[in-house]
Motif scaffolding. Structure first.
Motif, PDB file in Angstrom:
ATOM      1  N   ASN A 125       8.546   8.973 -16.233  1.00 41.67           N
ATOM      2  CA  ASN A 125       7.942   8.002 -15.315  1.00 41.67           C
ATOM      3  C   ASN A 125       8.793   6.739 -15.334  1.00 41.67           C
ATOM      4  O   ASN A 125       8.774   5.968 -16.290  1.00 41.67           O
ATOM      5  N   HIS A 126       9.579   6.515 -14.295  1.00 43.04           N
ATOM      6  CA  HIS A 126      10.470   5.370 -14.248  1.00 43.04           C
ATOM      7  C   HIS A 126       9.697   4.112 -13.870  1.00 43.04           C
ATOM      8  O   HIS A 126       8.694   4.159 -13.160  1.00 43.04           O
ATOM      9  N   VAL A 127      10.192   3.004 -14.338  1.00 42.37           N
ATOM     10  CA  VAL A 127       9.568   1.701 -14.102  1.00 42.37           C
ATOM     11  C   VAL A 127      10.302   1.000 -12.977  1.00 42.37           C
ATOM     12  O   VAL A 127      11.521   0.833 -13.029  1.00 42.37           O
ATOM     13  N   GLN A 128       9.575   0.615 -11.948  1.00 41.66           N
ATOM     14  CA  GLN A 128      10.158  -0.101 -10.818  1.00 41.66           C
ATOM     15  C   GLN A 128      10.026  -1.594 -11.021  1.00 41.66           C
ATOM     16  O   GLN A 128       9.040  -2.083 -11.571  1.00 41.66           O
ATOM     17  N   SER A 129      11.024  -2.336 -10.588  1.00 44.39           N
ATOM     18  CA  SER A 129      11.029  -3.784 -10.785  1.00 44.39           C
ATOM     19  C   SER A 129       9.936  -4.440  -9.940  1.00 44.39           C
ATOM     20  O   SER A 129       9.789  -4.146  -8.754  1.00 44.39           O
ATOM     21  N   SER A 130       9.183  -5.330 -10.594  1.00 42.60           N
ATOM     22  CA  SER A 130       8.127  -6.053  -9.871  1.00 42.60           C
ATOM     23  C   SER A 130       8.698  -7.135  -8.971  1.00 42.60           C
ATOM     24  O   SER A 130       7.977  -7.674  -8.133  1.00 42.60           O
ATOM     25  N   ARG A 131       9.979  -7.465  -9.118  1.00 38.84           N
ATOM     26  CA  ARG A 131      10.577  -8.484  -8.265  1.00 38.84           C
ATOM     27  C   ARG A 131      10.743  -7.996  -6.838  1.00 38.84           C
ATOM     28  O   ARG A 131      10.920  -8.796  -5.927  1.00 38.84           O
ATOM     29  N   ARG A 132      10.762  -6.702  -6.646  1.00 36.69           N
ATOM     30  CA  ARG A 132      10.843  -6.153  -5.294  1.00 36.69           C
ATOM     31  C   ARG A 132       9.507  -5.586  -4.834  1.00 36.69           C
ATOM     32  O   ARG A 132       9.418  -5.013  -3.757  1.00 36.69           O
ATOM     33  N   ARG A 133       8.487  -5.757  -5.639  1.00 37.07           N
ATOM     34  CA  ARG A 133       7.180  -5.228  -5.291  1.00 37.07           C
ATOM     35  C   ARG A 133       6.530  -6.135  -4.260  1.00 37.07           C
ATOM     36  O   ARG A 133       6.494  -7.367  -4.416  1.00 37.07           O
ATOM     37  N   VAL A 146       0.838  -1.207   0.000  1.00 38.44           N
ATOM     38  CA  VAL A 146       0.000   0.000   0.000  1.00 38.44           C
ATOM     39  C   VAL A 146       0.868   1.250   0.000  1.00 38.44           C
ATOM     40  O   VAL A 146       0.582   2.236  -0.704  1.00 38.44           O
ATOM     41  N   ARG A 147       1.935   1.236   0.768  1.00 39.62           N
ATOM     42  CA  ARG A 147       2.824   2.392   0.797  1.00 39.62           C
ATOM     43  C   ARG A 147       3.508   2.605  -0.547  1.00 39.62           C
ATOM     44  O   ARG A 147       3.639   3.750  -1.016  1.00 39.62           O
ATOM     45  N   GLU A 148       3.963   1.506  -1.173  1.00 41.27           N
ATOM     46  CA  GLU A 148       4.573   1.635  -2.494  1.00 41.27           C
ATOM     47  C   GLU A 148       3.563   2.148  -3.506  1.00 41.27           C
ATOM     48  O   GLU A 148       3.895   2.974  -4.366  1.00 41.27           O
ATOM     49  N   ARG A 149       2.331   1.645  -3.415  1.00 36.87           N
ATOM     50  CA  ARG A 149       1.294   2.117  -4.331  1.00 36.87           C
ATOM     51  C   ARG A 149       1.030   3.603  -4.131  1.00 36.87           C
ATOM     52  O   ARG A 149       0.805   4.346  -5.101  1.00 36.87           O
ATOM     53  N   LEU A 150       1.060   4.048  -2.898  1.00 31.45           N
ATOM     54  CA  LEU A 150       0.866   5.468  -2.618  1.00 31.45           C
ATOM     55  C   LEU A 150       1.974   6.304  -3.245  1.00 31.45           C
ATOM     56  O   LEU A 150       1.715   7.363  -3.842  1.00 31.45           O
ATOM     57  N   GLU A 151       3.222   5.835  -3.134  1.00 33.12           N
ATOM     58  CA  GLU A 151       4.331   6.568  -3.742  1.00 33.12           C
ATOM     59  C   GLU A 151       4.201   6.612  -5.258  1.00 33.12           C
ATOM     60  O   GLU A 151       4.475   7.646  -5.884  1.00 33.12           O
ATOM     61  N   VAL A 152       3.773   5.485  -5.862  1.00 24.86           N
ATOM     62  CA  VAL A 152       3.617   5.460  -7.314  1.00 24.86           C
ATOM     63  C   VAL A 152       2.549   6.435  -7.770  1.00 24.86           C
ATOM     64  O   VAL A 152       2.733   7.198  -8.734  1.00 24.86           O
ATOM     65  N   GLU A 153       1.410   6.433  -7.082  1.00 20.63           N
ATOM     66  CA  GLU A 153       0.332   7.342  -7.483  1.00 20.63           C
ATOM     67  C   GLU A 153       0.724   8.799  -7.272  1.00 20.63           C
ATOM     68  O   GLU A 153       0.372   9.673  -8.077  1.00 20.63           O
ATOM     69  N   GLU A 154       1.465   9.079  -6.207  1.00 20.11           N
ATOM     70  CA  GLU A 154       1.924  10.449  -6.005  1.00 20.11           C
ATOM     71  C   GLU A 154       2.919  10.860  -7.084  1.00 20.11           C
ATOM     72  O   GLU A 154       2.883  12.000  -7.569  1.00 20.11           O
ATOM     73  N   SER A 212       0.979  11.626 -10.202  1.00 26.80           N
ATOM     74  CA  SER A 212       0.309  12.927 -10.128  1.00 26.80           C
ATOM     75  C   SER A 212       1.300  14.060 -10.342  1.00 26.80           C
ATOM     76  O   SER A 212       0.996  15.055 -11.012  1.00 26.80           O
ATOM     77  N   ARG A 213       2.510  13.917  -9.813  1.00 24.64           N
ATOM     78  CA  ARG A 213       3.529  14.950 -10.058  1.00 24.64           C
ATOM     79  C   ARG A 213       3.950  14.961 -11.522  1.00 24.64           C
ATOM     80  O   ARG A 213       4.182  16.021 -12.105  1.00 24.64           O
ATOM     81  N   ALA A 214       4.035  13.772 -12.139  1.00 26.78           N
ATOM     82  CA  ALA A 214       4.418  13.711 -13.550  1.00 26.78           C
ATOM     83  C   ALA A 214       3.342  14.315 -14.443  1.00 26.78           C
ATOM     84  O   ALA A 214       3.644  14.917 -15.472  1.00 26.78           O
ATOM     85  N   SER A 215       2.063  14.157 -14.047  1.00 25.82           N
ATOM     86  CA  SER A 215       0.992  14.751 -14.847  1.00 25.82           C
ATOM     87  C   SER A 215       1.013  16.271 -14.766  1.00 25.82           C
ATOM     88  O   SER A 215       0.657  16.967 -15.721  1.00 25.82           O
TER      89      SER A 215
END
Length: 724
Positions: free
Chosen positions: A325-333, A304-312, A315-318
């Protein structure tokens, strides 16, 4: 009571049973015209009076021993073998069935005094006629040889009277020997002198002299005469001896009865212990389940915290379109993945989908997300297949490599592949369906440099990858450039491992080097030589393992690296030529597994190894790490869990075949171990399980999972999708 137990006479004791029944006789005579219920009450009092009458020691002893003699096994036998009888006079009209087991568990208080009457008492009173008419079953098993009266006679203290009497008949009169005092003195205890102090401990006639060897031939100073045996003057007679033989046989029977009762109690205790063990095991499983739930909640919170950072960040990128918009590895998700609602209806541990499109064993695969995009590659096939996991259909192929693709990573719609041609290609999976007749194009690092010089700033795409559409090429070629976005050239041999996160990529190849790339420019920013690291090992920490001499640096540098794999479960084997088996980084920390069996930790700022984890005795084929542990698999048939805080092995999992792929989280480790099934190790309960249902028909080679979704590829050339 008016008289005490000390004032009883034998005549009184003989009259006590009649005395116990006198109030019952008076009650029955006074209630001649009473109802049937009062008669039943009188009968119950007559039956149970010995158990409720506590004035005498014998009745108290009988009441205490009744539960011991009437064991639960005998009660159960009586319950099972009892035959139901028709109720008499409407007794039991309520439908409640009362048997001997119910009667045995009922409170033994049916006196005429004032007390609280329970519903169980009323049931027994109503069913008294039925119980009296029912046949008393004989118990089965060992209890069939022991009657209730026989067991009582064998356990009461009076059973020892015959033995005491026989012992007394064998006592003979003899001068006082003072044996008690001798025994106390032998134990080192002090005793008070008795009145006959000064008397001889043993008479002179009873002394038996044993002459020692060294004193043989000497003349004794005093003459001593022998004496007869103690039993010489004792005559018991035939009747007494026959009586004693009968008593001894009866005592042996009593011992057999008591032994049987004790064995029954031991069996009951053993059954209770087994039941408690089962209950304890269940509680321990519940405790482990709570621990797993706690770990799952921790992962969910991190997700949930990671999802919050991604959405924030989105929103800053928009608000600022110039920001990439950098892509984070799903192996650490972490945390649960987004799954269709129908996924909960799938049975866990079952392969519910099979993707059959390859003709050779699977060499690499990866997914973007559960029910997302899957990219899989196989031997002797230079075109990886792209699948839509939601429908199970093949979308298209990635054309461009000139050899087998050995490693794949998919993040969102970005895919990177490394092949035997030594190239790394970056793909945009959103344009795969438009790829019909495209044959691919080569983009070298010199072209990337010319692009950076000719194009002012270039054009940055939303995914953070610099586009190559501004190259000085015909417009028709640019429009038909297909899904391949960029090609990275630099390795001289097959690329066997890669890992990227954001705009940073690390690749490992059979040329015994690792390269760090900048995906925004396509340039190699650093080269790490494993041979140099082998020849210049870091200083060993105190207490660390001995150096691994399986593949020394000189031997690894000479010629091509090739090691035969241990036989798989089906007996097949092949030559393993991937010197760099796996790489992964997080921040500036890079971990690699290589053909010398070592797991090395590198500093990406300097390109130097700062720690080497030694323990594997064969090439490392796969690894993954988090904040605390590194988990590595090897051809030595083991999976090792390393503690990053100490640098030592935290746990070692041994298998029957080589480990070719693995992945782990806080709760489990999923591994492909050269068998048709997929091994799952529960890190909480430390138990192993295997996924086999509707699975592969040949050993599994590669796997990838997220949350409760698993994809595996095997030597049977098919890809299986599992629900966990």
């Amino acid at each position: 009571m008016a008289h005490s137990s000390k004032q009883r006479t034998p005549h009184d004791n003989h009259r006590e049973p009649r005395h116990a029944l006198e109030p019952l006789v008076e009650s029955s005579s006074s209630s001649a015209a009473a109802s049937a219920s009062s008669k039943l009450d009188v009968v119950s009092r007559a039956l149970l009076a010995p158990f409720t009458h506590r004035k005498h020691d014998s009745t108290k002893l009988l009441a205490d021993l009744a539960p011991v003699i009437m064991t639960p096994r005998m009660i159960n036998a009586a319950t099972v073998s009892s035959k139901p009888r028709a109720s008499v006079g409407g007794v039991g009209a309520s439908g409640a069935h009362v048997d001997f087991a119910t009667l045995g568990r009922a409170p033994l208080r049916f006196s005429m005094g004032t007390r609280r009457i329970t519903s169980r008492d009323l049931q027994i009173v109503e069913a008294t006629d039925e119980l009296l008419e029912a046949e008393v079953p004989e118990p089965d098993g060992v209890a069939s040889d022991v009657s209730l009266l026989r067991g009582f006679n064998a356990t009461i203290p009076s059973a020892e009277k015959s033995r005491i009497r026989r012992r007394q008949t064998r006592n003979v009169d003899a001068p006082r020997l003072g044996l008690k005092k001798l025994g106390m003195n032998a134990r080192g205890l002090l005793v008070d002198d008795e009145d006959h102090e000064g008397e001889s401990v043993a008479s002179e006639d009873d002394v038996v002299v044993v002459t020692r060897a060294e004193t043989v031939g000497r003349k004794s100073k005093a003459k001593r005469r022998g004496r007869q045996s103690l039993s010489a003057g004792k005559i018991l007679g035939r009747d007494e001896l026959v009586r004693q033989s009968y008593e001894i046989e009866r005592d042996k029977e009593n011992l057999y009865v008591r032994r049987t009762l004790i064995n029954n109690e031991i069996v009951e205790i053993s059954n209770k212990i087994d039941s408690l063990d089962v209950l304890r095991a269940k509680l321990e499983q519940d405790l482990l389940k709570l621990q797993e739930d706690e770990l799952e909640l921790d992962d969910e919170l991190d997700g949930v915290r990671e999802r919050l950072e991604v959405e924030e960040s989105r929103s800053r990128a928009s608000r600022s379109p110039a920001q990439a918009n950098h892509v984070q590895s799903s192996r650490r998700r972490k945390g649960p993945a987004f799954l269709p609602s129908e996924h909960d209806e799938l049975p866990p541990g079952v392969a519910f989908m099979t993707l059959a499109g390859h003709s050779t064993p699977i060499t690499a695969l990866d997914i973007s997300e559960p029910y997302g995009m899957l990219v899989s590659a196989s031997q002797e096939d230079s075109q990886p297949h792209v699948w839509d996991l939601l429908s199970g259909d093949e979308i298209g192929r990635l054309r461009g490599h000139r050899g087998t693709v050995k490693c794949i990573q998919v993040e969102d719609h970005i895919c990177l592949t490394g092949g035997e041609d030594g190239n790394v290609r970056l793909w945009d999976l959103r344009r795969v369906d438009d790829d019909d007749d495209w044959e691919g194009e080569m983009l070298s690092l010199s072209d990337v440099a010319e692009e950076d010089e000719s194009v002012d700033g270039g054009r940055v795409k939303v995914d953070g990858i610099r586009s190559s559409s501004r190259l000085s090429k015909p417009t028709s070629v640019v429009e038909r450039d297909g899904p391949c976005v960029r090609t990275l050239e630099g390795h001289s041999k097959a690329v066997s491992a890669l890992y990227f996160e954001d705009d940073c990529l690390v690749t490992g190849a059979s040329d015994k080097t690792m390269r760090q790339w900048d995906l925004t420019t396509g340039q190699c920013v650093m080269t790490m030589d494993i041979l140099w690291a082998i020849s210049h090992p870091p200083a060993a920490a105190p207490g660390s393992a001995l150096p691994n001499l399986l593949f020394p640096g000189a031997a690894a540098a000479a010629g091509t690296f090739a090691v035969p794999t241990p036989p798989y479960a089906d007996g097949s084997w092949e030559m393993y030529q991937d010197f760099v088996g796996a790489v992964q980084f997080w921040g500036y920390a890079l971990v690699s597994g290589s053909g010398d069996g070592a797991v090395r930790m590198w500093d990406m700022r300097t390109g130097q190894p700062h720690r080497t984890l030694l323990g594997h005795t064969a090439p490392v084929t796969c690894l993954q790490f988090d904040e605390l542990h590194v988990v590595s698999g090897s051809l030595d048939k083991t999976v090792r869990i390393w503690d990053l805080r100490t640098g030592g092995t935290f746990e070692t999992l041994k298998y029957d075949h080589a480990v070719t792929a693995l992945q782990f989280d806080t709760r489990k480790i999923v591994a492909a171990t050269g068998e048709n099934g997929i091994k799952i190790y529960n890190r909480t309960s430390m138990q192993q399980s295997t996924l086999m249902t509707n699975g592969h028909t040949k050993p599994v080679e590669k796997l990838r999972y997220m949350d409760r979704y698993l994809v595996s590829g095997g030597r049977d050339s098919v890809v299986k999708v599992w629900a966990l």
